[in-house]
Design a protein around this motif. Structure first.
Motif, PDB file in Angstrom:
ATOM      1  N   LYS A 178      46.679 -36.666  17.840  1.00  0.00           N
ATOM      2  CA  LYS A 178      47.486 -35.588  18.411  1.00  0.00           C
ATOM      3  C   LYS A 178      47.537 -34.385  17.478  1.00  0.00           C
ATOM      4  O   LYS A 178      47.457 -33.242  17.899  1.00  0.00           O
ATOM      5  CB  LYS A 178      48.900 -36.128  18.634  1.00  0.00           C
ATOM      6  CG  LYS A 178      49.592 -35.607  19.830  1.00  0.00           C
ATOM      7  CD  LYS A 178      50.760 -36.498  20.192  1.00  0.00           C
ATOM      8  CE  LYS A 178      50.306 -37.697  21.004  1.00  0.00           C
ATOM      9  NZ  LYS A 178      51.428 -38.469  21.574  1.00  0.00           N
TER      10      LYS A 178
ATOM     11  N   VAL B  50      58.134 -33.255  27.146  1.00  0.00           N
ATOM     12  CA  VAL B  50      57.737 -32.424  28.284  1.00  0.00           C
ATOM     13  C   VAL B  50      57.016 -33.303  29.311  1.00  0.00           C
ATOM     14  O   VAL B  50      56.134 -34.082  28.944  1.00  0.00           O
ATOM     15  CB  VAL B  50      56.795 -31.296  27.797  1.00  0.00           C
ATOM     16  CG1 VAL B  50      56.388 -30.394  28.950  1.00  0.00           C
ATOM     17  CG2 VAL B  50      57.453 -30.487  26.684  1.00  0.00           C
TER      18      VAL B  50
ATOM     19  N   PHE C 172      56.072 -33.812  17.618  1.00  0.00           N
ATOM     20  CA  PHE C 172      56.579 -35.178  17.601  1.00  0.00           C
ATOM     21  C   PHE C 172      55.657 -36.051  18.432  1.00  0.00           C
ATOM     22  O   PHE C 172      55.044 -35.579  19.385  1.00  0.00           O
ATOM     23  CB  PHE C 172      58.006 -35.241  18.171  1.00  0.00           C
ATOM     24  CG  PHE C 172      59.060 -35.056  17.120  1.00  0.00           C
ATOM     25  CD1 PHE C 172      59.221 -33.829  16.488  1.00  0.00           C
ATOM     26  CD2 PHE C 172      59.886 -36.110  16.757  1.00  0.00           C
ATOM     27  CE1 PHE C 172      60.185 -33.660  15.507  1.00  0.00           C
ATOM     28  CE2 PHE C 172      60.855 -35.946  15.776  1.00  0.00           C
ATOM     29  CZ  PHE C 172      61.004 -34.729  15.153  1.00  0.00           C
TER      30      PHE C 172
ATOM     31  N   PRO D  43      51.554 -27.011  31.386  1.00  0.00           N
ATOM     32  CA  PRO D  43      51.012 -26.442  30.147  1.00  0.00           C
ATOM     33  C   PRO D  43      51.476 -27.254  28.937  1.00  0.00           C
ATOM     34  O   PRO D  43      52.567 -27.832  28.954  1.00  0.00           O
ATOM     35  CB  PRO D  43      51.618 -25.037  30.110  1.00  0.00           C
ATOM     36  CG  PRO D  43      52.841 -25.117  30.966  1.00  0.00           C
ATOM     37  CD  PRO D  43      52.552 -26.136  32.023  1.00  0.00           C
TER      38      PRO D  43
ATOM     39  N   ILE E 139      53.003 -26.911  25.620  1.00  0.00           N
ATOM     40  CA  ILE E 139      53.747 -25.838  24.952  1.00  0.00           C
ATOM     41  C   ILE E 139      53.380 -25.781  23.470  1.00  0.00           C
ATOM     42  O   ILE E 139      53.098 -24.717  22.918  1.00  0.00           O
ATOM     43  CB  ILE E 139      55.270 -26.053  25.146  1.00  0.00           C
ATOM     44  CG1 ILE E 139      55.590 -25.996  26.654  1.00  0.00           C
ATOM     45  CG2 ILE E 139      56.075 -25.005  24.387  1.00  0.00           C
ATOM     46  CD1 ILE E 139      56.943 -26.554  27.035  1.00  0.00           C
ATOM     47  N   LEU E 140      53.349 -26.934  22.833  1.00  0.00           N
ATOM     48  CA  LEU E 140      53.040 -26.987  21.393  1.00  0.00           C
ATOM     49  C   LEU E 140      51.623 -26.459  21.122  1.00  0.00           C
ATOM     50  O   LEU E 140      51.425 -25.610  20.236  1.00  0.00           O
ATOM     51  CB  LEU E 140      53.183 -28.427  20.887  1.00  0.00           C
ATOM     52  CG  LEU E 140      52.814 -28.702  19.438  1.00  0.00           C
ATOM     53  CD1 LEU E 140      53.635 -27.853  18.474  1.00  0.00           C
ATOM     54  CD2 LEU E 140      52.987 -30.187  19.112  1.00  0.00           C
TER      55      LEU E 140
ATOM     56  N   LYS F 203      46.026 -30.891  18.890  1.00  0.00           N
ATOM     57  CA  LYS F 203      46.927 -29.755  19.106  1.00  0.00           C
ATOM     58  C   LYS F 203      46.839 -28.746  17.966  1.00  0.00           C
ATOM     59  O   LYS F 203      47.477 -27.702  18.008  1.00  0.00           O
ATOM     60  CB  LYS F 203      48.362 -30.238  19.289  1.00  0.00           C
ATOM     61  CG  LYS F 203      48.478 -31.233  20.460  1.00  0.00           C
ATOM     62  CD  LYS F 203      49.886 -31.486  20.895  1.00  0.00           C
ATOM     63  CE  LYS F 203      49.915 -32.601  21.933  1.00  0.00           C
ATOM     64  NZ  LYS F 203      50.866 -32.348  23.024  1.00  0.00           N
TER      65      LYS F 203
ATOM     66  N   ALA G 131      60.694 -31.729  22.291  1.00  0.00           N
ATOM     67  CA  ALA G 131      60.910 -31.993  23.717  1.00  0.00           C
ATOM     68  C   ALA G 131      59.918 -33.008  24.259  1.00  0.00           C
ATOM     69  O   ALA G 131      58.753 -33.038  23.862  1.00  0.00           O
ATOM     70  CB  ALA G 131      60.798 -30.688  24.510  1.00  0.00           C
TER      71      ALA G 131
ATOM     72  N   ALA H  81      58.626 -28.888  17.957  1.00  0.00           N
ATOM     73  CA  ALA H  81      58.562 -29.308  19.360  1.00  0.00           C
ATOM     74  C   ALA H  81      59.000 -30.763  19.468  1.00  0.00           C
ATOM     75  O   ALA H  81      58.205 -31.680  19.255  1.00  0.00           O
ATOM     76  CB  ALA H  81      57.148 -29.121  19.898  1.00  0.00           C
TER      77      ALA H  81
HETATM   78  O1  C5P Z   1      50.802 -34.935  24.175  1.00  0.00           O
HETATM   79  P1  C5P Z   1      52.144 -35.527  23.826  1.00  0.00           P
HETATM   80  O2  C5P Z   1      53.170 -35.293  24.886  1.00  0.00           O
HETATM   81  O3  C5P Z   1      52.093 -36.957  23.437  1.00  0.00           O
HETATM   82  O4  C5P Z   1      52.559 -34.734  22.515  1.00  0.00           O
HETATM   83  C1  C5P Z   1      53.858 -34.708  22.029  1.00  0.00           C
HETATM   84  C2  C5P Z   1      54.140 -33.413  21.309  1.00  0.00           C
HETATM   85  O5  C5P Z   1      53.655 -32.283  22.045  1.00  0.00           O
HETATM   86  C3  C5P Z   1      55.621 -33.173  21.167  1.00  0.00           C
HETATM   87  O6  C5P Z   1      55.816 -32.395  20.021  1.00  0.00           O
HETATM   88  C4  C5P Z   1      55.943 -32.405  22.447  1.00  0.00           C
HETATM   89  O7  C5P Z   1      57.136 -31.651  22.314  1.00  0.00           O
HETATM   90  C5  C5P Z   1      54.727 -31.524  22.583  1.00  0.00           C
HETATM   91  N1  C5P Z   1      54.366 -31.207  23.981  1.00  0.00           N
HETATM   92  C6  C5P Z   1      54.519 -29.910  24.469  1.00  0.00           C
HETATM   93  N2  C5P Z   1      54.126 -29.612  25.759  1.00  0.00           N
HETATM   94  C7  C5P Z   1      53.607 -30.563  26.562  1.00  0.00           C
HETATM   95  C8  C5P Z   1      53.445 -31.883  26.084  1.00  0.00           C
HETATM   96  C9  C5P Z   1      53.846 -32.167  24.797  1.00  0.00           C
HETATM   97  O8  C5P Z   1      55.006 -29.035  23.729  1.00  0.00           O
HETATM   98  N3  C5P Z   1      53.244 -30.254  27.813  1.00  0.00           N
END
Ligand code: C5P
Length: 223
Positions: free
Chosen positions: A162, A97, A148, A130, A132-133, A166, A95, A93
């Protein structure tokens, strides 16, 4: 030269920002060029993996041999990722987001309806997107998940938090805004045992190193 360390493996990657529409011409987004995620996709494909890249709005060509799915919003990204996640060995992941989206998207452009200087800015109510990770990591048999973390301060501390929040085995910490859009980067791998710094290099070199790390971890990974 990239050794074929991922032959027979399927790798799912998210990259770029997401775009959350306010109305047909305005929206909120995150800063991300997508370069790091596209480099990981290219490196994984070079290593022999079957790669699916779910990309937010970016201006980058699709790496050779990579299947690309374009999305705009976080919810579209989740909808693209979820049906694919369980059939992939690794999920990376990258992205950026958007954490929030406008609670409502207006069908037509919001008008200012006022003389210059007298317009009242409309309030913007936000809803949480949401994660995603975290959603993929919570599946019954998740692929090996790599997240990331980009921060403007206390990078390693936040990356550790993190990783636990997660519930993913590996977080790649990269220094914040200074690297946006740049061709090189400095990465630190954060896992349950500690940290390992990769020396500053261009994003493709770092992506190839990360791919070797993922291949290594997949040899012992059991969901
Ligand atoms: O919570 P944060 O955005 O700092 O975490 C970063 C990581 O979580 C990245 O790997 C990012 O792609 C993923 N992420 C995600 N969905 C979100 C927020 C972050 O997959 N809504």
């Amino acid at each position: 030269f990239q050794p074929k360390v991922l032959v027979g493996r399927k790798v799912l990657i998210t990259a770029g920002p997401t775009y959350e529409a306010i109305d047909p011409v305005r929206g909120i987004t995150n800063r991300s060029s997508g370069k790091m995620g596209f480099a990981v996709a290219r490196a994984a494909a070079e290593a022999g993996a079957e790669v699916t890249l779910v990309a937010g709005p970016v201006h980058l060509p699709t790496p050779l041999g990579v299947r690309r799915i374009d999305v705009q919003s976080a919810r579209e990204m989740l909808d693209a990722v979820l049906p694919l996640a369980a059939s992939h060995h690794a999920f990376v992941a990258t992205a950026a987001v958007a954490d929030w989206r406008p609670a409502q998207t207006h069908e037509h452009k919001i008008k200012k309806n006022a003389k210059a200087g007298e317009a009242v800015a409309p309030g913007l109510e936000l809803a949480e997107n949401p994660d995603i990770l975290a959603t993929v990591a919570a599946l019954p048999h998740p692929p090996m998940c790599v997240g990331f973390a980009a921060e403007s301060q206390d990078l390693i501390k936040h990356a550790r938090e993190k990783r636990q929040r997660k519930n993913v085995p590996l977080i790649v910490a990269n220094v914040g805004p200074a690297t946006f859009g740049q061709d090189d980067n400095a990465l630190t791998l954060v896992d349950a045992r500690g940290e390992r710094e990769l020396s500053r290099a261009d994003k493709l070199t770092l992506a190839r190193e990360l791919v070797r790390e993922i291949a290594q971890r997949l040899t012992t990974y059991n969901a």
